[in-house]
Write an enzyme that holds these catalytic residues in place. Structure first.
Site, PDB file in Angstrom:
ATOM      1  N   ARG A   1      40.266  38.633  26.519  1.00 51.58           N
ATOM      2  CA  ARG A   1      40.786  37.257  26.501  1.00 51.58           C
ATOM      3  C   ARG A   1      40.525  36.573  25.165  1.00 51.58           C
ATOM      4  O   ARG A   1      41.360  35.783  24.701  1.00 51.58           O
ATOM      5  CB  ARG A   1      40.188  36.467  27.671  1.00 51.58           C
ATOM      6  CG  ARG A   1      40.860  36.852  28.999  1.00 51.58           C
ATOM      7  CD  ARG A   1      40.118  36.341  30.190  1.00 51.58           C
ATOM      8  NE  ARG A   1      40.941  36.380  31.404  1.00 51.58           N
ATOM      9  CZ  ARG A   1      40.459  36.151  32.624  1.00 51.58           C
ATOM     10  NH1 ARG A   1      39.187  35.866  32.805  1.00 51.58           N
ATOM     11  NH2 ARG A   1      41.265  36.206  33.670  1.00 51.58           N
TER      12      ARG A   1
ATOM     13  N   LYS B   1      48.909  40.454  32.342  1.00 49.08           N
ATOM     14  CA  LYS B   1      49.763  39.335  32.743  1.00 49.08           C
ATOM     15  C   LYS B   1      50.990  39.183  31.828  1.00 49.08           C
ATOM     16  O   LYS B   1      51.038  39.769  30.735  1.00 49.08           O
ATOM     17  CB  LYS B   1      48.926  38.049  32.744  1.00 49.08           C
ATOM     18  CG  LYS B   1      47.797  38.042  33.790  1.00 49.08           C
ATOM     19  CD  LYS B   1      47.043  36.705  33.745  1.00 49.08           C
ATOM     20  CE  LYS B   1      45.981  36.620  34.819  1.00 49.08           C
ATOM     21  NZ  LYS B   1      45.277  35.303  34.776  1.00 49.08           N
TER      22      LYS B   1
ATOM     23  N   ASN C   1      46.045  33.795  29.852  1.00 52.35           N
ATOM     24  CA  ASN C   1      44.825  34.470  29.391  1.00 52.35           C
ATOM     25  C   ASN C   1      44.890  35.985  29.493  1.00 52.35           C
ATOM     26  O   ASN C   1      43.878  36.666  29.551  1.00 52.35           O
ATOM     27  CB  ASN C   1      43.598  33.886  30.109  1.00 52.35           C
ATOM     28  CG  ASN C   1      43.697  34.038  31.618  1.00 52.35           C
ATOM     29  OD1 ASN C   1      44.639  34.629  32.120  1.00 52.35           O
ATOM     30  ND2 ASN C   1      42.712  33.522  32.326  1.00 52.35           N
TER      31      ASN C   1
ATOM     32  N   PHE D   1      46.339  23.304  38.954  1.00 56.46           N
ATOM     33  CA  PHE D   1      47.079  24.219  38.085  1.00 56.46           C
ATOM     34  C   PHE D   1      47.896  25.259  38.857  1.00 56.46           C
ATOM     35  O   PHE D   1      48.552  26.102  38.251  1.00 56.46           O
ATOM     36  CB  PHE D   1      46.116  24.925  37.113  1.00 56.46           C
ATOM     37  CG  PHE D   1      45.025  25.745  37.780  1.00 56.46           C
ATOM     38  CD1 PHE D   1      45.282  27.016  38.275  1.00 56.46           C
ATOM     39  CD2 PHE D   1      43.737  25.241  37.892  1.00 56.46           C
ATOM     40  CE1 PHE D   1      44.285  27.768  38.879  1.00 56.46           C
ATOM     41  CE2 PHE D   1      42.727  25.987  38.504  1.00 56.46           C
ATOM     42  CZ  PHE D   1      43.009  27.264  38.994  1.00 56.46           C
TER      43      PHE D   1
ATOM     44  N   THR E   1      37.384  33.006  31.648  1.00 58.97           N
ATOM     45  CA  THR E   1      38.748  32.583  32.003  1.00 58.97           C
ATOM     46  C   THR E   1      39.427  31.870  30.829  1.00 58.97           C
ATOM     47  O   THR E   1      40.596  32.124  30.531  1.00 58.97           O
ATOM     48  CB  THR E   1      38.698  31.641  33.230  1.00 58.97           C
ATOM     49  OG1 THR E   1      37.950  32.282  34.273  1.00 58.97           O
ATOM     50  CG2 THR E   1      40.082  31.292  33.716  1.00 58.97           C
TER      51      THR E   1
ATOM     52  N   ARG F   1      35.152  42.858  34.333  1.00 61.64           N
ATOM     53  CA  ARG F   1      35.023  41.398  34.160  1.00 61.64           C
ATOM     54  C   ARG F   1      34.397  41.083  32.793  1.00 61.64           C
ATOM     55  O   ARG F   1      34.829  40.164  32.103  1.00 61.64           O
ATOM     56  CB  ARG F   1      34.161  40.759  35.270  1.00 61.64           C
ATOM     57  CG  ARG F   1      34.759  40.742  36.667  1.00 61.64           C
ATOM     58  CD  ARG F   1      35.892  39.774  36.873  1.00 61.64           C
ATOM     59  NE  ARG F   1      35.565  38.381  36.697  1.00 61.64           N
ATOM     60  CZ  ARG F   1      36.395  37.380  37.036  1.00 61.64           C
ATOM     61  NH1 ARG F   1      37.587  37.624  37.580  1.00 61.64           N
ATOM     62  NH2 ARG F   1      36.063  36.143  36.810  1.00 61.64           N
TER      63      ARG F   1
ATOM     64  N   HIS G   1      43.988  39.844  34.430  1.00 58.79           N
ATOM     65  CA  HIS G   1      43.277  39.525  35.681  1.00 58.79           C
ATOM     66  C   HIS G   1      42.328  40.669  36.004  1.00 58.79           C
ATOM     67  O   HIS G   1      42.626  41.823  35.692  1.00 58.79           O
ATOM     68  CB  HIS G   1      44.283  39.387  36.838  1.00 58.79           C
ATOM     69  CG  HIS G   1      43.623  39.399  38.187  1.00 58.79           C
ATOM     70  ND1 HIS G   1      43.083  38.274  38.753  1.00 58.79           N
ATOM     71  CD2 HIS G   1      43.348  40.426  39.042  1.00 58.79           C
ATOM     72  CE1 HIS G   1      42.518  38.596  39.919  1.00 58.79           C
ATOM     73  NE2 HIS G   1      42.671  39.906  40.118  1.00 58.79           N
TER      74      HIS G   1
HETATM   75  P1  IDP Z   1      39.694  34.428  36.633  1.00 62.03           P
HETATM   76  O1  IDP Z   1      41.068  34.964  36.337  1.00 62.03           O
HETATM   77  O2  IDP Z   1      38.804  34.440  35.406  1.00 62.03           O
HETATM   78  O3  IDP Z   1      39.053  35.072  37.832  1.00 62.03           O
HETATM   79  P2  IDP Z   1      40.246  32.110  38.336  1.00 62.03           P
HETATM   80  O4  IDP Z   1      39.373  30.896  38.422  1.00 62.03           O
HETATM   81  O5  IDP Z   1      40.235  33.056  39.496  1.00 62.03           O
HETATM   82  O6  IDP Z   1      39.852  32.864  36.968  1.00 62.03           O
HETATM   83  O7  IDP Z   1      41.714  31.584  38.076  1.00 62.03           O
HETATM   84  C1  IDP Z   1      42.826  32.437  38.229  1.00 62.03           C
HETATM   85  C2  IDP Z   1      43.777  32.184  37.079  1.00 62.03           C
HETATM   86  O8  IDP Z   1      44.290  30.854  37.167  1.00 62.03           O
HETATM   87  C3  IDP Z   1      43.151  32.263  35.692  1.00 62.03           C
HETATM   88  O9  IDP Z   1      43.009  33.577  35.198  1.00 62.03           O
HETATM   89  C4  IDP Z   1      44.124  31.443  34.879  1.00 62.03           C
HETATM   90  O10 IDP Z   1      45.302  32.183  34.573  1.00 62.03           O
HETATM   91  C5  IDP Z   1      44.468  30.317  35.850  1.00 62.03           C
HETATM   92  N1  IDP Z   1      43.548  29.169  35.707  1.00 62.03           N
HETATM   93  C6  IDP Z   1      42.270  29.091  36.104  1.00 62.03           C
HETATM   94  N2  IDP Z   1      41.704  27.903  35.827  1.00 62.03           N
HETATM   95  C7  IDP Z   1      42.655  27.182  35.236  1.00 62.03           C
HETATM   96  C8  IDP Z   1      42.681  25.832  34.713  1.00 62.03           C
HETATM   97  O11 IDP Z   1      41.704  25.074  34.766  1.00 62.03           O
HETATM   98  N3  IDP Z   1      43.860  25.436  34.176  1.00 62.03           N
HETATM   99  C9  IDP Z   1      44.966  26.233  34.116  1.00 62.03           C
HETATM  100  N4  IDP Z   1      44.985  27.518  34.603  1.00 62.03           N
HETATM  101  C10 IDP Z   1      43.843  27.986  35.151  1.00 62.03           C
HETATM  102 MG    MG Z   2      39.648  35.021  39.854  1.00 61.70          MG
END
Ligand code: IDP
Ligand code: MG
Length: 134
Positions: A104, A11, A114, A59, A93, A87, A117
């Protein structure tokens, strides 16, 4: 074990801090093979489409702004159980909750920034690899 492919993205926060090399080193050290790779800057339309499952989350607009703020590197990775292996390598996350040694935990700044992806299922891996490499 089944050979799978998964979509990885480095990212903007990580690209901006010159962390492409260290992240790829961790990927290769995990026996994941890079099958396809490219660098690009996501358009707003691409970012909105890629993260459409989150469109109702609070968000979402911050996420789209961040994901389009600079270049990303997308990689199609292959290996035994590649989706879970990658993963696990990424970690939770929220970098503060991610295990020691995960990407991460090592490089993520906060829950939005973070660093990486990774596809979360076989179905989404196919959709996401297609999204970037069709
Ligand atoms: P993941 O990337 O671990 O699969 P997801 O829930 O799919 O997590 O969320 C996608 C992306 O959205 C995250 O990687 C992060 O960049 C952002 N994100 C997720 N949850 C939050 C939050 O609670 N606050 C702010 N950004 C978030
Ligand atoms: Mg995801």
């Amino acid at each position: 074990m089944t050979k799978e492919q998964t979509l990885s993205m480095i990212k903007p926060d990580a690209v901006q801090r010159n962390l492409i090399g260290p992240i790829i080193s961790l990927i290769e050290a995990s026996n994941l093979v890079i099958k396809q790779m490219k660098m690009l800057q996501l358009s707003i339309e691409q970012a909105e489409n890629f993260y459409r499952i989150h469109k109702d989350r609070d968000f979402y607009s911050k996420l789209i702004e961040y994901m389009t703020s600079g270049c990303v590197v997308v990689l199609a990775l292959e290996g035994d159980n590649a989706i879970k292996v990658y993963r696990d390598l990424m970690g939770s996350t929220n970098p503060l909750e991610a295990k020691e040694g995960t990407i991460r935990r090592l490089y993520g700044t906060n829950i939005t920034h973070n660093s990486v992806h990774g596809s979360d299922s076989l179905e989404n891996a196919i959709i996401e690899i297609d999204f970037f490499f069709k």
